[in-house]
Enzyme design. Structure first.
Site, short mmCIF file in Angstrom:
data_model
loop_
_atom_site.label_atom_id
_atom_site.label_comp_id
_atom_site.label_asym_id
_atom_site.label_seq_id
_atom_site.Cartn_x
_atom_site.Cartn_y
_atom_site.Cartn_z
N SER A 1 66.05 39.22 -128.95
CA SER A 1 64.76 39.25 -128.28
C SER A 1 64.37 38.51 -127.62
CB SER A 1 63.98 38.42 -130.01
OG SER A 1 64.86 37.53 -130.14
N GLU B 1 66.59 42.49 -142.21
CA GLU B 1 65.17 42.04 -141.13
C GLU B 1 64.68 43.18 -142.51
OE1 GLU B 1 65.46 41.89 -137.52
OE2 GLU B 1 63.02 42.51 -137.08
O1 KIV Z 1 67.13 39.20 -131.88
C1 KIV Z 1 66.19 38.28 -132.36
O2 KIV Z 1 65.90 37.37 -132.43
C2 KIV Z 1 66.63 38.05 -134.25
C3 KIV Z 1 66.43 38.09 -135.52
C4 KIV Z 1 64.72 38.78 -136.08
C5 KIV Z 1 66.75 37.41 -136.51
O3 KIV Z 1 67.83 39.14 -134.23
#
Ligand code: KIV
Length: 273
Positions: free
Chosen positions: A54, A191
């Site tokens: 993310s 998720e």
């Molecule tokens: O990349 C991320 O932040 C994640 C979370 C949403 C679990 O995989």
């Protein structure tokens, strides 16, 4: 038991997480991508820090997680590792660094472990990547699985809606979760799936199940730091609890600073040599 006020000095390992599940103690996990934020999270007593892909969205401003590279993930993860003395730090393997074949997956995971100092990697997927999961684990690298909504596959599904609402998809999810456990994953992220399905999986698996948008029956929760702090205001799914409005706070401070500079109020006599 640790609370934010009485943080246990014990270093969090994958073994500690499984003990927490056995005791019924919930696991608190947040993302971080840089030294300064990771330091705050670790000192506050977070159990697990996820260097999530993310970062592609919240750090680099990309629309999806797909563009971030292994080199960029390693840069973020090494920065986080420099700050952390207690939490378990897990690093996402980014899109394109493990889907090709199990040797590529192993090489990517080894780079993360050697170049960041972090303790584990996270991969999205079930049966499709099980050979890679087994090969990485057989090299001694702990893996956190990730099922349900898998942002690296967004172009396959086309939407970020709730996953596994129908029986067939729910059954595949349960099968995949069991496969990941059998293959040796130490934990799984679920998720954006129905809360009751997440509860079934959390109860059936011995390893900890961490939810995001998966209800309260999982063994722990994870949120993206920039979303829960209200730095990022563009993303408001139902599951997100905002603990702060840092966008407004920072805007206020920056506006005051601009005004202070323009009016020659800053620096004053005490703020100079
Ligand atoms: O990349 C991320 O932040 C994640 C979370 C949403 C679990 O995989």
């Amino acid at each position: 038991m640790s609370t934010a006020n009485t943080v246990s000095a014990k270093v969090v390992t994958t073994h500690v997480l499984s003990e927490m599940k056995l005791r019924g103690e919930k696991i608190a996990m947040l993302t971080a991508y840089d030294y300064s934020m990771a330091r705050i999270l670790d000192n506050a007593g977070i159990d697990v820090i996820l260097v999530g892909d993310s970062a592609s969205n919240v750090m680099a401003g990309n629309i999806t997680t797909l563009p971030i590279t292994l080199d960029q993930m390693i840069y973020h993860a090494a920065s986080v590792h420099n700050a952390v003395s207690r939490a378990l730090v897990v690093v996402d393997l980014p899109f394109g660094s493990y889907q090709g074949n199990s040797l590529e997956a192993l090489q990517s995971a080894i780079r993360v472990m050697k170049e960041t100092g972090c303790a584990a990697v996270k991969l999205e997927g079930g049966i499709e990547i099980i050979d890679s999961i087994k090969r990485i684990i057989s090299a001694g690298i702990p893996i956190m699985g990730h099922l349900g909504l898998m942002p690296q596959s967004i172009h396959k599904f086309g939407t970020y809606t709730v996953r596994a609402k129908h029986d067939e998809e729910a059954e595949k999810l349960i099968t995949d979760a069991k496969l990941l456990e059998e293959a040796g994953c130490f934990a799984i992220v679920l998720e954006k799936i129905p809360a009751d399905l997440a509860g079934v999986i959390a109860r059936e698996l011995k390893i900890p199940v961490i939810g995001i948008g998966a209800g309260p029956q999982t063994d722990g929760q994870v949120l993206v730091l920039h979303d829960m702090l209200g730095i990022n205001q563009d993303f408001s799914p139902r599951f997100l609890r905002r603990y702060h409005n840092l966008y407004a706070e920072i805007t206020g401070s920056v506006t005051t600073y601009i005004n202070d500079v323009k009016s020659s109020d800053f620096p004053n006599e005490r703020e100079q040599y």
